[in-house]
Write a protein that holds these residues in place. Sequence first.
Motif, PDB file in Angstrom:
ATOM      1  N   PHE A  98       9.889   6.231  -3.237  1.00  0.00           N
ATOM      2  CA  PHE A  98      11.172   6.396  -2.600  1.00  0.00           C
ATOM      3  C   PHE A  98      11.193   6.944  -1.219  1.00  0.00           C
ATOM      4  O   PHE A  98      12.225   6.662  -0.458  1.00  0.00           O
ATOM      5  N   GLY A  99       9.942   7.512  -0.767  1.00  0.00           N
ATOM      6  CA  GLY A  99       9.812   8.178   0.431  1.00  0.00           C
ATOM      7  C   GLY A  99       9.441   6.882   1.548  1.00  0.00           C
ATOM      8  O   GLY A  99       9.808   7.029   2.466  1.00  0.00           O
ATOM      9  N   LEU A 100       9.218   5.662   0.890  1.00  0.00           N
ATOM     10  CA  LEU A 100       9.032   4.565   1.610  1.00  0.00           C
ATOM     11  C   LEU A 100      10.077   3.401   1.544  1.00  0.00           C
ATOM     12  O   LEU A 100       9.998   2.501   1.772  1.00  0.00           O
ATOM     13  N   TYR A 101      11.339   3.903   1.008  1.00  0.00           N
ATOM     14  CA  TYR A 101      12.655   2.992   0.629  1.00  0.00           C
ATOM     15  C   TYR A 101      12.732   2.261   2.077  1.00  0.00           C
ATOM     16  O   TYR A 101      13.129   1.215   1.965  1.00  0.00           O
ATOM     17  N   THR A 102      12.797   2.795   3.083  1.00  0.00           N
ATOM     18  CA  THR A 102      13.203   2.107   4.448  1.00  0.00           C
ATOM     19  C   THR A 102      11.928   1.699   5.005  1.00  0.00           C
ATOM     20  O   THR A 102      12.121   1.001   6.166  1.00  0.00           O
ATOM     21  N   SER A 103      10.727   1.785   4.371  1.00  0.00           N
ATOM     22  CA  SER A 103       9.584   1.456   5.346  1.00  0.00           C
ATOM     23  C   SER A 103       9.364  -0.034   5.340  1.00  0.00           C
ATOM     24  O   SER A 103       9.987  -0.739   4.177  1.00  0.00           O
ATOM     25  N   LYS A 104       8.602  -0.685   6.272  1.00  0.00           N
ATOM     26  CA  LYS A 104       8.562  -2.200   6.066  1.00  0.00           C
ATOM     27  C   LYS A 104       7.447  -2.639   5.301  1.00  0.00           C
ATOM     28  O   LYS A 104       6.926  -3.672   5.631  1.00  0.00           O
ATOM     29  N   LEU A 105       6.705  -1.785   4.782  1.00  0.00           N
ATOM     30  CA  LEU A 105       5.392  -2.226   4.128  1.00  0.00           C
ATOM     31  C   LEU A 105       5.691  -3.128   2.948  1.00  0.00           C
ATOM     32  O   LEU A 105       6.790  -3.086   2.586  1.00  0.00           O
ATOM     33  N   SER A 106       4.536  -4.090   2.621  1.00  0.00           N
ATOM     34  CA  SER A 106       4.797  -4.762   1.573  1.00  0.00           C
ATOM     35  C   SER A 106       4.832  -3.981   0.149  1.00  0.00           C
ATOM     36  O   SER A 106       4.379  -2.911   0.317  1.00  0.00           O
ATOM     37  N   ARG A 107       5.348  -4.657  -0.876  1.00  0.00           N
ATOM     38  CA  ARG A 107       5.273  -3.898  -2.052  1.00  0.00           C
ATOM     39  C   ARG A 107       3.969  -3.483  -2.348  1.00  0.00           C
ATOM     40  O   ARG A 107       3.702  -2.281  -3.185  1.00  0.00           O
ATOM     41  N   ALA A 108       2.967  -4.427  -2.332  1.00  0.00           N
ATOM     42  CA  ALA A 108       1.667  -3.933  -2.591  1.00  0.00           C
ATOM     43  C   ALA A 108       1.037  -2.673  -1.814  1.00  0.00           C
ATOM     44  O   ALA A 108       0.360  -1.856  -2.378  1.00  0.00           O
ATOM     45  N   GLU A 109       1.344  -2.721  -0.583  1.00  0.00           N
ATOM     46  CA  GLU A 109       0.849  -1.769   0.497  1.00  0.00           C
ATOM     47  C   GLU A 109       1.572  -0.368  -0.066  1.00  0.00           C
ATOM     48  O   GLU A 109       0.865   0.709  -0.046  1.00  0.00           O
ATOM     49  N   LYS A 110       2.790  -0.397  -0.341  1.00  0.00           N
ATOM     50  CA  LYS A 110       3.540   0.649  -0.908  1.00  0.00           C
ATOM     51  C   LYS A 110       3.075   1.256  -1.976  1.00  0.00           C
ATOM     52  O   LYS A 110       2.805   2.356  -2.181  1.00  0.00           O
ATOM     53  N   ASP A 111       2.528   0.276  -3.124  1.00  0.00           N
ATOM     54  CA  ASP A 111       2.150   0.915  -4.207  1.00  0.00           C
ATOM     55  C   ASP A 111       0.623   1.428  -4.123  1.00  0.00           C
ATOM     56  O   ASP A 111       0.572   2.427  -4.600  1.00  0.00           O
ATOM     57  N   ALA A 112       0.015   0.958  -3.133  1.00  0.00           N
ATOM     58  CA  ALA A 112      -1.406   1.523  -2.844  1.00  0.00           C
ATOM     59  C   ALA A 112      -1.120   3.070  -2.122  1.00  0.00           C
ATOM     60  O   ALA A 112      -1.813   3.984  -2.542  1.00  0.00           O
ATOM     61  N   ARG A 113      -0.314   3.177  -1.409  1.00  0.00           N
ATOM     62  CA  ARG A 113       0.100   4.319  -0.935  1.00  0.00           C
ATOM     63  C   ARG A 113       0.441   5.235  -1.943  1.00  0.00           C
ATOM     64  O   ARG A 113       0.127   6.443  -2.139  1.00  0.00           O
ATOM     65  N   VAL A 114       1.305   4.863  -2.845  1.00  0.00           N
ATOM     66  CA  VAL A 114       1.931   5.802  -3.766  1.00  0.00           C
ATOM     67  C   VAL A 114       0.636   6.239  -4.695  1.00  0.00           C
ATOM     68  O   VAL A 114       0.495   7.446  -5.189  1.00  0.00           O
ATOM     69  N   GLN A 115      -0.240   5.394  -5.117  1.00  0.00           N
ATOM     70  CA  GLN A 115      -1.361   5.827  -5.923  1.00  0.00           C
ATOM     71  C   GLN A 115      -2.377   6.567  -5.135  1.00  0.00           C
ATOM     72  O   GLN A 115      -2.885   7.428  -6.166  1.00  0.00           O
ATOM     73  N   GLU A 116      -2.404   6.406  -3.869  1.00  0.00           N
ATOM     74  CA  GLU A 116      -3.320   7.338  -3.083  1.00  0.00           C
ATOM     75  C   GLU A 116      -2.801   8.697  -2.975  1.00  0.00           C
ATOM     76  O   GLU A 116      -3.329   9.525  -3.346  1.00  0.00           O
TER      77      GLU A 116
END
Lengths: 364, 281
Positions: A98-116
């Motif tokens: 949710f911290g990336l809600y407004t970010s323009k990253l792709s879904r895969a990039e967001k997922d990678a960030r969350v995993q990290e």
Amino acid sequence: MASITLDKIVKTYGASTAVHGIDLQIADGEFVVLVGPSGCGKSTTLRMIAGLESISGGTLKIGARVVNQMEPKQRNIAMVFQNYAIYPHMTVHQNIGFGLYTSKLSRAEKDARVQEVGRILGLSHLLERRPAALSGGQRQRVAIGRAMVRDPQAFLFDEPLSNLDAQLRGQMRLEIKQLHQRLGSTIVFVTHDQVEAMSMADRIVVMREGRILQVGAPMELYNRPADMFTARFIGSPEMNMLDAELSGDGLGFGANAGRVALVPDALPPGLRQASSPRVAVGIRPQDLAPLNAGTTGAALVLHGTVRVAEPHGSETFVHLDLPSGSVIARAPAAASYRPGDAASFKADRDSIRYFDRETEKLVA
Amino acid sequence: MSRSATAPVPRSIRPGAIIAWTCLFVGGVIMITPLLFMFSTSLKSAGEVFDLRLVPANPTLQNYVRVLSDGRFLGWFLNSTLIAVITTVSCLFFDSLVAYTLAKFRFPGRKLVFLAILSTLMIPTEMLVIPWYLMSSSLGWTDTYWGIMFPGLMTAFGVFLMRQFFETVPDDFLEAARIDGLNEFTIWWRIAMPLVTPALSALAIFTFLGNWTAFFWPLIVTTDRDLYTLPVGLSSFAVEQSIQWEMIMTGAALSTIPTLLIFLFFQRYIVRGVMLAGVKG
């Protein structure tokens, strides 16, 4: 990451002023703890930095930008709340993401960030759980994760550990400090707990009634508190304060003002120029040691009666009644003190601090 | 030593409990009797209606066949469904939007607005019907779905109920979302609304039932039989050709089905404590 600059920041609510024009420079990557009793304006200050409270006066800069009029989201800061504020209707993964809600990253990039982030915080195996199925410490980690995932310019923590039990608090303290060392991020941390302040901060800001009393490294505040409030607030048990009076013959205590406890030669030079003869003598319990037969060279000796002895395992704190007040002194764990016993403690000249009774400021 | 070795001791029952149970039992019987008679009558033939036995002597489903094969009944059923669903959705949306604003934003006149909304709760529907009717007829809303629905699209009760619940949502949630960069509408929709699902469910049940059973206003604002809602339609069984009790009861029995479904669907959301999990304090 960025520095944060507070220049004469004021917060007023109608007629009352909560923060009285404070100045503070927080360096890039610094861990600063705002500490003080409740109502001292520390949380208000933090909320002004976050953009959750409007700023009544002064200038607030994050990096080189003046952010007074900016919305929280434009300031690119992250905040961890006392009550965690993780959303109960979302899984850990969704909460962090949710911290990336407004970010323009792709879904895969967001997922990678969350995993990290999940990996860094040891939450990887919990990502599909909901907050209800997590322990207090895990919830707080999720809240930190949501802040981290955005890679913000600064982290703001508003008493994040006060809901945890003592053991967990100690553990989270360590984790947050390690996280800071690892990320090198600017952190502003608000607490009323001086232990948290001492153990985590690069610099501590002591606040009281909407003003900054002292800013300094933990040991600086511990060793040279600028005033009686800071002296008592930092360190545990709190610093002993004894009323004393200066005369030409030296220093005498309270009711025994006539009797000289310290001769002029034992007093620091600065004290002789004190404006008021009424001073408070501050001695940390850790600086009071039992007076053994044959000890010499102690600057100050206190004779009293034992009221209570508190064994802490590694040491014993002895509460001593003196004719001029009471003090707490640290004794070795092995020493045995019974209530009513007579006991004597000594303090070295260098460990004694003198405060002006009127202004409460450090004199020497 | 096992428990079974000791003689069973009868649990002592307090006299207060006996009185309470008796009252509840009597109340329950009073509540359920009309319903039982409704179902019972719906299974009776016309000649048997005034035979007040609870179990029909010759139970028949003939009434159901007649009611369901009558095109008007299905039309009224659909009218009621449409109106109740639209008003419920509208109430859930607008009532909670207003309530959220009143609960979580500080603006001048906030208390006054809330009081003004509350004060409309003190005015009985009967007093409002005439102005509503005058308004409808001058705007050409009579005999339209809109005319039937418009008074119920937002309710003061819903605003009041939802406001009380939004007050309990910790500000931390909303501030955290604000810092994460959500706009105020998204915060309401994505964060605040999911946290008050129990209240939304309760409001959904109330609103749906209220509109499903609404009689007075739909009766006044419609003259076109095709626009009748179910209660108005059922009552028309009573006026045209003598009173056909078995038909009315069959229609009424059928009309309870959606309300039961709505209740069964929403009641599982009425679980307190959903919110407690995410915040400690």
